[in-house]
Every structure is written in structure tokens, then in C-alpha cells.
Design a protein around this motif. Sequence first.
Motif, PDB file in Angstrom:
ATOM      1  N   VAL A 236       9.148 -43.740  -5.224  1.00 26.94           N
ATOM      2  CA  VAL A 236       7.691 -43.828  -5.383  1.00 26.94           C
ATOM      3  C   VAL A 236       7.314 -45.303  -5.500  1.00 26.94           C
ATOM      4  O   VAL A 236       7.838 -46.015  -6.369  1.00 26.94           O
ATOM      5  CB  VAL A 236       7.240 -43.056  -6.635  1.00 26.94           C
ATOM      6  N   PRO A 237       6.413 -45.785  -4.640  1.00 25.54           N
ATOM      7  CA  PRO A 237       6.009 -47.198  -4.730  1.00 25.54           C
ATOM      8  C   PRO A 237       5.273 -47.491  -6.038  1.00 25.54           C
ATOM      9  O   PRO A 237       4.841 -46.587  -6.754  1.00 25.54           O
ATOM     10  CB  PRO A 237       5.067 -47.375  -3.519  1.00 25.54           C
ATOM     11  N   GLY A 238       5.112 -48.782  -6.344  1.00 26.75           N
ATOM     12  CA  GLY A 238       4.465 -49.196  -7.577  1.00 26.75           C
ATOM     13  C   GLY A 238       3.013 -48.758  -7.671  1.00 26.75           C
ATOM     14  O   GLY A 238       2.309 -48.627  -6.664  1.00 26.75           O
ATOM     15  N   PHE A 239       2.559 -48.519  -8.884  1.00 25.50           N
ATOM     16  CA  PHE A 239       1.173 -48.117  -9.119  1.00 25.50           C
ATOM     17  C   PHE A 239       0.814 -48.386 -10.577  1.00 25.50           C
ATOM     18  O   PHE A 239       1.678 -48.629 -11.423  1.00 25.50           O
ATOM     19  CB  PHE A 239       0.972 -46.633  -8.799  1.00 25.50           C
ATOM     20  N   THR A 240      -0.481 -48.313 -10.844  1.00 23.00           N
ATOM     21  CA  THR A 240      -0.987 -48.398 -12.201  1.00 23.00           C
ATOM     22  C   THR A 240      -1.911 -47.217 -12.447  1.00 23.00           C
ATOM     23  O   THR A 240      -2.820 -46.960 -11.645  1.00 23.00           O
ATOM     24  CB  THR A 240      -1.768 -49.702 -12.419  1.00 23.00           C
ATOM     25  N   GLY A 241      -1.669 -46.488 -13.506  1.00 23.63           N
ATOM     26  CA  GLY A 241      -2.512 -45.337 -13.823  1.00 23.63           C
ATOM     27  C   GLY A 241      -2.055 -44.080 -13.096  1.00 23.63           C
ATOM     28  O   GLY A 241      -1.211 -43.336 -13.595  1.00 23.63           O
ATOM     29  N   THR A 242      -2.590 -43.834 -11.903  1.00 22.45           N
ATOM     30  CA  THR A 242      -2.305 -42.606 -11.157  1.00 22.45           C
ATOM     31  C   THR A 242      -2.031 -42.930  -9.700  1.00 22.45           C
ATOM     32  O   THR A 242      -2.642 -43.844  -9.122  1.00 22.45           O
ATOM     33  CB  THR A 242      -3.488 -41.618 -11.246  1.00 22.45           C
ATOM     34  N   THR A 243      -1.119 -42.182  -9.104  1.00 24.31           N
ATOM     35  CA  THR A 243      -0.851 -42.304  -7.674  1.00 24.31           C
ATOM     36  C   THR A 243      -0.551 -40.923  -7.103  1.00 24.31           C
ATOM     37  O   THR A 243      -0.206 -39.996  -7.845  1.00 24.31           O
ATOM     38  CB  THR A 243       0.339 -43.249  -7.405  1.00 24.31           C
ATOM     39  N   GLU A 244      -0.682 -40.787  -5.782  1.00 23.32           N
ATOM     40  CA  GLU A 244      -0.324 -39.556  -5.082  1.00 23.32           C
ATOM     41  C   GLU A 244       0.647 -39.900  -3.959  1.00 23.32           C
ATOM     42  O   GLU A 244       0.449 -40.881  -3.235  1.00 23.32           O
ATOM     43  CB  GLU A 244      -1.566 -38.843  -4.527  1.00 23.32           C
ATOM     44  N   VAL A 245       1.681 -39.092  -3.836  1.00 24.57           N
ATOM     45  CA  VAL A 245       2.715 -39.333  -2.827  1.00 24.57           C
ATOM     46  C   VAL A 245       3.076 -38.018  -2.157  1.00 24.57           C
ATOM     47  O   VAL A 245       2.855 -36.932  -2.710  1.00 24.57           O
ATOM     48  CB  VAL A 245       3.981 -39.967  -3.452  1.00 24.57           C
TER      49      VAL A 245
END
Length: 242
Positions: free
Chosen positions: A88-97
Motif C-alpha cells: 500500500v503506498p504512503g498516505f495520511t488519514g485515509t486511502t483506498e486501494v
Amino acid sequence: MTDLSFVCTGVRADPYAAGPTLVFRLRITAADPARVHAIALRCQIRIEPARRGYASDEAEALTDLFGERSRWGSTLNPLRFAQVSLVVPGFTGTTEVDLPVPCTYDMDIAAARYFHALRDGEVPLLLLFSGTVFAGPGGFSVVPVPWDKEAPYRMPVAVWQEMTEQHFPGCGWLRLRRETLDALLAFRSRHALPSWEATVEALLDGARAAEPSPAAARPAQTPLPSRRPFTAARPAAERTAP
């Protein structure tokens, strides 16, 4: 420690994959506002068959997996569907993959037989997560994804049917031992049959022709012994000689 939560928001059949593939959409939320640099994520997907009902024809098709319906209280156990990994690539808070899941239509696999037996409705799935989280505001902290992280999801049966129809339109898939396949190939060559389907149909026609007809299979009935016609006894006066 970065606390993560996982939700599965949908699933679709991948029309461009080389083989049958389902793509699950995951929403990952980090409770800590610090940036998540990456997640080496592992996901095990299980089928939870006890969490849905079954029509009579579906129950009959599932007999080889779970036994007679009267025993389902103890045999309707979870089935392992898939084990996949994702970065999973970097994110802050929330991400969708997207989580691609390669599938098989091999009827020797319990999950494939289960999916094939269902006509409609939904498949109750449970996604179990593990892996490693790389996070931290300044540099890296490396922490594991807790083993209790999971996400239930009810996948429409129609999605599985769409996927199999894309790769096996109007047909199925059967795995055979090499010796059996060689024998079938020799039979096909001897009879100049144009396809594998014609080969199997020729064998089935031969088996049907060898089966006894229902009338011949019925045991012959032994004729009852002939009986003399019943004659009522004459009164004693009539039996006296003239």
C-alpha cells in the motif's frame, strides 16, 4: 503505534486480467494523524458458509463439501478462498486501494465448488489482515498490523459468475491425470473426433447404450401356478349313487 481500520467497499471482475481475477476495493484508515509511508499488507480471505441460506438445489450441489443438510450444524465450517499480498503506498488519514485476487475454476478446489453451487444471492466473506506498517513523522517506525484486523464483506454471486463467464464462456474446466488425458487423446484420435466435448459426448453415448433398459432391468415375475376352478360341494343326498 499506528492504529489501522479496514473496510471492503466493493468488488468487481477484472475484464483485462490474463486469468480469472476479482478486484476488492479496500478503504484503510489510520487513527494516528502521522503519515503512513507504506504498508506491506497480507490478506487471507475466507468463506463463511454458515452466514447465508441455501435453496434445495444449492444444498444438493454442496453435499460433497458439507454432507447431508441434516449434518450442517457441525460441518458448515469456513473455507479458505485466497491468500494475497499488496504494498500500500504512503498516505495520511485515509486511502483506498485495489486488492487483486487471482481465482481458479478448478472443481477440485473447495472454494470453486462452493461458488459454482450458488445460483444467486451473496457470498459471506471475511478478510483477515496482517503485515507490516512503516510510519512516523520523522523517519520510520516499523510496527506489525495486528492479527485482529478484519473486514466482513458480502460479495454478490453475480460477480463470480461474471468473472467465470469472461474466461470460460458457456463452459467449465476439468483437471485430469496425465494417464487419463493420454487415454482420452488416443480415443479421440482413433475416432477422428473434432473436439474434447465431442470426445466426452461419444463416451457418454457409449455408456448409455451399454446400460440396460428399465424394462430389462426389472426382474421377471414368476407366473402363479394354475388353479382348478372352484366347484361348490354338492349336498350329501345328491352325492348318493343312483
